[in-house]
Design a protein around this motif. Structure first.
Motif, short mmCIF file in Angstrom:
data_model
loop_
_atom_site.label_atom_id
_atom_site.label_comp_id
_atom_site.label_asym_id
_atom_site.label_seq_id
_atom_site.Cartn_x
_atom_site.Cartn_y
_atom_site.Cartn_z
N HIS A 164 0.84 -1.21 0.00
CA HIS A 164 0.00 0.00 0.00
C HIS A 164 0.87 1.26 0.00
N VAL A 165 1.95 1.23 0.78
CA VAL A 165 2.84 2.40 0.83
C VAL A 165 3.48 2.65 -0.54
N ALA A 166 3.85 1.58 -1.22
CA ALA A 166 4.43 1.74 -2.56
C ALA A 166 3.41 2.36 -3.52
N THR A 167 2.15 1.96 -3.40
CA THR A 167 1.10 2.54 -4.25
C THR A 167 0.90 4.01 -3.93
N ILE A 168 0.90 4.34 -2.63
CA ILE A 168 0.77 5.75 -2.23
C ILE A 168 1.92 6.57 -2.80
N GLU A 169 3.13 6.01 -2.75
CA GLU A 169 4.30 6.70 -3.29
C GLU A 169 4.16 6.90 -4.80
N ALA A 170 3.68 5.89 -5.50
CA ALA A 170 3.53 5.99 -6.96
C ALA A 170 2.48 7.03 -7.33
N LEU A 171 1.35 7.05 -6.61
CA LEU A 171 0.30 8.03 -6.90
C LEU A 171 0.78 9.45 -6.57
N ALA A 173 3.85 10.46 -6.84
CA ALA A 173 4.72 10.83 -7.96
C ALA A 173 3.90 11.21 -9.20
N THR A 174 2.79 10.52 -9.43
CA THR A 174 1.92 10.84 -10.56
C THR A 174 1.38 12.26 -10.42
N ILE A 175 0.94 12.60 -9.22
CA ILE A 175 0.42 13.95 -8.97
C ILE A 175 1.53 14.99 -9.14
N GLU A 176 2.72 14.65 -8.65
CA GLU A 176 3.84 15.60 -8.73
C GLU A 176 4.23 15.87 -10.18
N ARG A 177 4.14 14.84 -11.03
CA ARG A 177 4.56 15.00 -12.44
C ARG A 177 3.47 15.59 -13.33
N ASP A 178 2.27 15.71 -12.84
CA ASP A 178 1.18 16.18 -13.71
C ASP A 178 1.46 17.58 -14.24
N PRO A 179 1.32 17.82 -15.54
CA PRO A 179 1.63 19.13 -16.14
C PRO A 179 0.81 20.27 -15.55
N SER A 180 -0.38 19.98 -15.05
CA SER A 180 -1.23 21.05 -14.52
C SER A 180 -0.63 21.69 -13.28
N ARG A 181 0.38 21.06 -12.67
CA ARG A 181 0.98 21.57 -11.45
C ARG A 181 2.07 22.61 -11.72
N SER A 182 2.55 22.71 -12.94
CA SER A 182 3.65 23.64 -13.23
C SER A 182 3.17 25.08 -13.06
N PRO A 183 4.04 25.95 -12.55
CA PRO A 183 3.65 27.37 -12.39
C PRO A 183 3.19 28.00 -13.70
N LEU A 222 0.48 22.40 -4.88
CA LEU A 222 0.41 21.16 -4.07
C LEU A 222 1.77 20.75 -3.53
N ARG A 223 2.77 21.65 -3.60
CA ARG A 223 4.12 21.27 -3.19
C ARG A 223 4.18 20.78 -1.74
N GLU A 224 3.54 21.51 -0.82
CA GLU A 224 3.61 21.14 0.59
C GLU A 224 2.96 19.78 0.83
N GLU A 225 1.81 19.56 0.21
CA GLU A 225 1.10 18.29 0.40
C GLU A 225 1.92 17.12 -0.14
N ILE A 226 2.55 17.32 -1.29
CA ILE A 226 3.37 16.27 -1.89
C ILE A 226 4.58 15.97 -1.01
N THR A 275 -8.31 12.47 -10.15
CA THR A 275 -8.40 11.00 -10.24
C THR A 275 -7.34 10.33 -9.36
N ALA A 276 -6.11 10.83 -9.44
CA ALA A 276 -5.04 10.27 -8.61
C ALA A 276 -5.33 10.49 -7.13
N GLY A 277 -5.90 11.64 -6.80
CA GLY A 277 -6.24 11.92 -5.40
C GLY A 277 -7.30 10.96 -4.87
N ILE A 278 -8.27 10.65 -5.70
CA ILE A 278 -9.33 9.71 -5.28
C ILE A 278 -8.74 8.30 -5.10
#
Length: 295
Positions: A164-171, A173-183, A222-226, A275-278
């Motif tokens: 489960h921890v590995a899945t949380i880590e992967a999700l 990373a998915t959120i961190e890499r999402d293009p919508s997060r870029s300034p 979302l930097r702090e949350e990530i 989606t990744a958050g859910i």
């Protein structure tokens, strides 16, 4: 130390002298250590030792501990009421000149109520002490068996939790890499929204609108949350690897995981992040459900 599940079962039985004993230990989840003990009548003196043996090995769980004891070979002894016998003999002498002075027969004496009593022979103090020692030794073995079973289940739970921890880590990373997060992406999206508002109303303060947009951009980051999710992932792995009674600490981490995932979903401005958050929330719920089984 290995992880310990809070569920398990153990049984040990044996003999001591004429007695046969059997221990049964059942353990399920609990917020603390709750031992419900059932001992046969006459063996209440063992309660202190039994509870100490349990508390020395376990720190959490609802445990039902029961002892059964049976005597395989009855031993009967005869007790003669000497006062009653003396009274019967005195009565015979008193009535010697009135009734037939025939010698008293055993069957006649046995018919006198209270003269003869048959009862289970009492064990000596040495025999009882030896039996108590055998019974407590059996308890020690049963506790060790239960501890081993809880340890095996704890190891299996640890592997599940690491998954489960590995899945949380992967999700994460998915959120961190999402293009919508870029300034740049956030700035472009907000600039387009500001332009639409300015086109629709000439009375809006352009500087104030841009200031509000900048504030919204800051809140949407979302930097702090990530970063906190990453730290929680590292802490969870560390606790699982160390083992021992870490169930409460992992439960606290599960709450922290859930808090960050809720914040991500509320801040999200992209379908992929939502989606990744859910999915993150689903995995965290599974993680927390499994943690409830750990000591």
């Amino acid at each position: 130390m290995a992880l310990q599940s809070m569920t398990g079962f153990a049984r040990r039985e044996g003999t001591s002298g004429r007695g046969r004993w059997a221990w049964e230990l059942r353990s399920v989840n609990g917020k603390g250590l709750d031992v419900r003990l059932r001992l046969p009548p006459g063996l209440e003196r063992l309660e202190t030792e039994v509870r100490k043996s349990i508390s020395d090995r376990f720190s959490r769980g609802n445990l039902q501990v029961s002892l059964s004891l049976s005597v395989e070979e009855s031993r009967i002894e005869v007790v003669v009421n000497q006062d009653a016998l003396a009274a019967v003999l005195a009565l015979r002498d008193q009535l010697a000149g009135i009734i037939d002075p025939a010698p008293l027969r055993l069957d006649s004496l046995m018919a006198v109520r209270g003269l003869v009593e048959f009862k289970e022979a009492e064990e000596s103090e040495e025999t009882l002490a030896a039996r108590d020692a055998d019974i407590l030794s059996g308890l020690t073995a049963a506790v060790a068996d239960l501890h081993e079973m809880r340890g095996r289940e704890g190891q299996a739970l640890g592997n599940i939790l690491l998954g489960h921890v590995a899945t949380i880590e992967a999700l994460t990373a998915t959120i961190e890499r999402d293009p919508s997060r870029s300034p740049q992406e956030i700035a472009t999206r907000l600039a387009a929204q500001v332009a639409m508002l300015l086109e629709g109303s000439s009375g809006l303060d352009r500087d104030r609108l841009h200031a509000e947009a900048a504030l919204l951009a800051t809140k949407a980051d979302l930097r702090e949350e990530i970063d906190r999710l990453k730290a929680h992932v590292a802490a969870a792995r560390d606790l699982i690897s160390k083992g021992g009674p870490v169930g409460r600490k992992l439960d606290f981490l599960a709450q922290e995981f859930n808090r960050e995932s809720n914040t991500i979903c509320s801040k999200s401005n992209a379908a992929a992040v939502t989606t990744a958050g859910i999915e993150l929330k689903v995995v965290i719920d599974q993680f927390r459900e499994q943690v409830q089984n750990l000591e």
